[in-house]
Structures are given as structure tokens and as C-alpha cells.
Design an enzyme around this catalytic site. Structure first.
Site: not given
Length: 259
Positions: A43, A143, A109
Site C-alpha cells: 500500500e 489493508c 480503498k
């Protein structure tokens, strides 16, 4: 579906230094001695996980996108990682799936981390994507998405591989170690998760722990602590055998997330 060669780069990242990160990544990738189908980076691989959006954000034609495009072509494989993208007045933690021909897919995300300023500085994504490589259906996420099993759920067997790229701190590494195998078992898919290593600019330590877990929960690859560029192969027979013997996904609820 064919055997898939996967290269993960559990990298040390230089804080808010895109030029140095891209140079280091290029140098390390030059040591590859085998072909691969995909190179997976952490990331915010070009800056580290920073909230300094004004300094570190790029537009879609920026230097990092050009780097991804050139390296996908050079190694004749997909390159995947995330970076901070600015569009109009919005910032996104955007995963890029870059193909060798320069075409790409993107995923923003969905779950923005409340313990940092990510939730106030960034705009959350609303759409999942499923990409295909050598017959494998792949669902890429980022994540914090790991903590939310509904967003990761393999409804109607939509994917074969669940892919996470992360900047996951050592202080919560036990959660990482437990949640990744859980996602593999509950979704009857391979899970490939790539983290970073080293301290960031906020003195937060990252201990890696990148891994690949089979649909049966078996560890195919696991690497704590050190920077690591590693290539392994996953095989469709292992996925097919697991799903044929245990048809758990057929009994799962069918649902859609209201965005």
C-alpha cells in the site's frame, strides 16, 4: 485456468520520497531471475502510508503511473500497488492493476482508517472490482478492508484469489496473522497479502508478515521482518479440489451491499 507465478515485494519504504522508492524498487526488481505473471507491491508503495496528501498526491498521468506502466511492460506481467491520487478536490488511496500493454483497472480503498486522518482526508471507494489473469478471477483490496468480512465475501464464487496490499503496523500484527487465514478458509480462495517493513516517518514499525494462504488454510508463503522479493507458484488443482470436496460456498447467503 493455469498455474500462476506470483512475485511479492515486501519492501522497505522511504518516507514521502517517491523518487527514492521508485529507484529502490527498480533496483530490487532487476534482480529477478525468473519470469512472473504478477508483481505485488505494498500500500502506498511510492511514499509510505502518509496523510500528507498535498505533498504526495499524484494525478493519473503522474510519475508513479508511468513507472508502473514501464515496469509492467519490461517484465511482461501485471504490476499492482496503491498510491495517493488526486481527482478534482478529492484524494483517493487507489490500487492500480497495471497490465503489460499499459491498460489498467483501479480500486479505491473502501474502508478508511479512523485512527489516522485517512477517513477525513480521503474519499472512500464504493465499487469492488474483479480482474482476471491466466483464467484466475482476482479480487484486490487494501489493508483496513481486511477487517470487514462482508466486503470481502466471495458471493456466488466471484473470485479465486483475494489480494490485499497493506501498510499494517507491527503493533497489530497478530490480527493480520489471524484474519488472513480466516478470509482464505471462509471464502475458499487463495489469499495473497503483501505488507511493508521498517519504520515510517511517524516512527511506526512494520514487521512484514506477507503471506499466501491456500483455500484450505495452508501456508504457502510467509515472511516476517525483512525486506523480501520472492516468487512462488499457485496451482488451480488445489483450489478446485478444495471446492469440490467441501461445497461450503453453495450454502452461503446471497446478498448485495447497499452502497
Amino acid at each position: 485456468m493455469e498455474a500462476l507465478k506470483v512475485t511479492t515485494f515486501q519492501a522497505y519504504l522511504f518516507w514521502e520520497n517517491t523518487e527514492k522508492n521508485l529507484s529502490n524498487l527498480s533496483l530490487r526488481l532487476s534482480s529477478l531471475r525468473t519470469s512472473t505473471d504478477i508483481i505485488i507491491l505494498p500500500e502506498m508503495f511510492n511514499t509510505g502510508y502518509t496523510m500528507n496528501v498535498e505533498k504526495c498526491a499524484e494525478e493519473m498521468h503522474g510519475i508513479t503511473m508511468q513507472w508502473m506502466k514501464s515496469h509492467a511492460k519490461r517484465y511482461d506481467c501485471v504490476v499492482v500497488g496503491s498510491l495517493i491520487i488526486k481527482e478534482k478536490s478529492n484524494y483517493y488511496n487507489r490500487l492500480i492493476w497495471m497490465r503489460p500493454d499499459g491498460t489498467f483497472e483501479q480500486y479505491d480503498k473502501r474502508h478508511l482508517f479512523t485512527l489516522t486522518e485517512e477517513k477525513t482526508l480521503f474519499t472512500a471507494g464504493t465499487e469492488q472490482i474483479t480482474v482476471e489473469l491466466k483464467g484466475w478471477k482476482i479480487r484486490p483490496l487494501i489493508c483496513y478492508d481486511l477487517r470487514f468480512p462482508v466486503w470481502s465475501r466471495n458471493v456466488d464464487t466471484e473470485y479465486d484469489i483475494l489480494l490485499y496490499i497493506a501498510s499494517w503496523p507491527d503493533s497489530r500484527i497478530e490480527h493480520w496473522q489471524k484474519l488472513i487465514p480466516a478470509r482464505a478458509i471462509e471464502n475458499q480462495s487463495f489469499v495473497i497479502a503483501v505488507n511493508r517493513v521498517g519504520y515510517d516517518g511517524n516512527e511506526i514499525y512494520h514487521s512484514g508478515g506477507s503471506m499466501c494462504i491456500s483455500p484450505a488454510g495452508e501456508v504457502i508463503y510467509y515472511k516476517p521482518e525483512n525486506e523480501d522479493l520472492y516468487t512462488f507458484t499457485i496451482y488451480p488443482k488445489d483450489l478446485i479440489a478444495n471446492r469440490e470436496e467441501f461445497a461450503f460456498l453453495a450454502d452461503a447467503e446471497k446478498f448485495k451491499i447497499i452502497k
